[in-house]
Write a protein that holds these residues in place. Structure first.
Motif, PDB file in Angstrom:
ATOM      1  N   ILE A  73       0.864  -1.171   0.000  1.00  9.87           N
ATOM      2  CA  ILE A  73       0.000   0.000   0.000  1.00  9.87           C
ATOM      3  C   ILE A  73       0.902   1.223   0.000  1.00  9.87           C
ATOM      4  O   ILE A  73       1.475   1.597   1.019  1.00  9.87           O
ATOM      5  CB  ILE A  73      -0.917   0.040   1.236  1.00  9.87           C
ATOM      6  N   ALA A 116      -8.529  -4.104   3.038  1.00 14.68           N
ATOM      7  CA  ALA A 116      -8.623  -2.648   3.130  1.00 14.68           C
ATOM      8  C   ALA A 116      -9.215  -2.217   4.467  1.00 14.68           C
ATOM      9  O   ALA A 116      -8.741  -1.257   5.078  1.00 14.68           O
ATOM     10  CB  ALA A 116      -9.463  -2.103   1.973  1.00 14.68           C
ATOM     11  N   VAL A 174      -3.535  -3.575  -2.432  1.00 10.58           N
ATOM     12  CA  VAL A 174      -4.729  -3.188  -1.702  1.00 10.58           C
ATOM     13  C   VAL A 174      -4.952  -1.695  -1.860  1.00 10.58           C
ATOM     14  O   VAL A 174      -4.046  -0.903  -1.640  1.00 10.58           O
ATOM     15  CB  VAL A 174      -4.616  -3.556  -0.213  1.00 10.58           C
ATOM     16  N   LEU A 205      -7.070   1.701  -0.657  1.00  6.19           N
ATOM     17  CA  LEU A 205      -7.880   2.211   0.448  1.00  6.19           C
ATOM     18  C   LEU A 205      -8.908   3.200  -0.079  1.00  6.19           C
ATOM     19  O   LEU A 205      -8.681   3.874  -1.059  1.00  6.19           O
ATOM     20  CB  LEU A 205      -6.985   2.887   1.484  1.00  6.19           C
TER      21      LEU A 205
END
Length: 252
Positions: free
Chosen positions: A7, A122, A250, A252
């Motif tokens: 991330i 997330a 991932v 967000l």
């Protein structure tokens, strides 16, 4: 089991196969047990808890014992990393998360393991961010922001990162630029460059490149140079880290 995700500048994993030797690195690291308590050695102290954050450049070792855990490597100059260091870890080697938030993370972790959807990953990360994040941090000095941008955007295959290259570009001496960077970020400039190169290797590995090709393309002199640095900073070999792993991105 090894679900590894990225991330931004931060890496994480849901895993039951960590067995690291004593090591230290300039990333912050969070550990959460899926159930019960985890046992970790931090700075010579054995600690038992549900969830813990370990400060940058602190010697630690950890073994999952085949139990599911969540771990997240947080970049020290990211918003999350700076908030963790400024408001929680401060100058302490570790910070134990509150019981209620640790239990909340454990439940999210168990749900993520059972369902294995990116949305659940997330949700887990968002809960970590909401616990530590603080938007009252002052911005870095413009010179430091420029240096970080230069490092992050550098193509190591064409221009190997060196302090002297950055100093020349900023019209500063090597000693002055190193002093300013350490004073503002708390991290030695040379160490930041090594950390940057190490992260680039794993980004390339996640994208399908071999360990050797990724290491050379990321500024290491050889695969052996990378292997030595990686073992020193993670306590594990790169092959052990990526073995039987699934790589995820991932959002967000």
């Amino acid at each position: 089991m090894n679900d590894i995700f990225m991330i931004g500048q931060n890496f994480g994993a849901i895993t039951n196969s960590i067995k690291s030797d004593l090591h230290s690195h300039w990333l912050l690291q969070l550990f959460v047990s899926a159930n019960g308590k985890l046992v970790i050695n931090v700075d010579g102290e054995e600690i038992s808890c549900k969830a813990i954050a370990v400060n940058a450049n602190i010697i630690h070792e950890f073994y999952t014992e085949d139990l599911i855990h969540f771990t997240m490597l947080v970049h020290p100059t990211s918003q999350l990393g700076r908030s963790m260091r400024t408001y929680f870890l401060k100058n302490n080697p570790y910070y134990i998360l509150s019981e209620d938030r640790a239990v909340e993370l454990q439940l999210l972790l168990l749900n993520t393991v059972l369902i294995k959807k990116s949305s659940n990953y997330a949700d887990l990360i968002k809960s970590v961010v909401s616990y530590f994040d603080n938007d009252t941090l002052t911005a870095f000095d413009p010179k430091i922001k420029t240096i970080i941008k230069m490092i992050d955007s550098c193509d190591s295959e064409k221009t190997p990162l060196r302090v002297k290259y950055l100093a020349k570009a900023m019209y500063l001496s090597e000693s002055r630029i190193s002093h300013l960077f350490k004073e503002e970020t708390g991290i030695p400039l040379k160490s930041y460059i090594v950390l940057h190169n190490l992260q680039k290797v794993y980004q390339k590995i996640f994208n399908g490149e071999s360990i050797t090709d990724a290491a050379i393309a990321s500024g290491f002199d050889s695969s052996a140079h990378f292997a030595f640095t990686n073992k020193k900073m993670t306590g594990m070999s790169a092959r052990d880290i990526i073995k039987d792993s699934r790589f995820l991105k991932v959002s967000l």
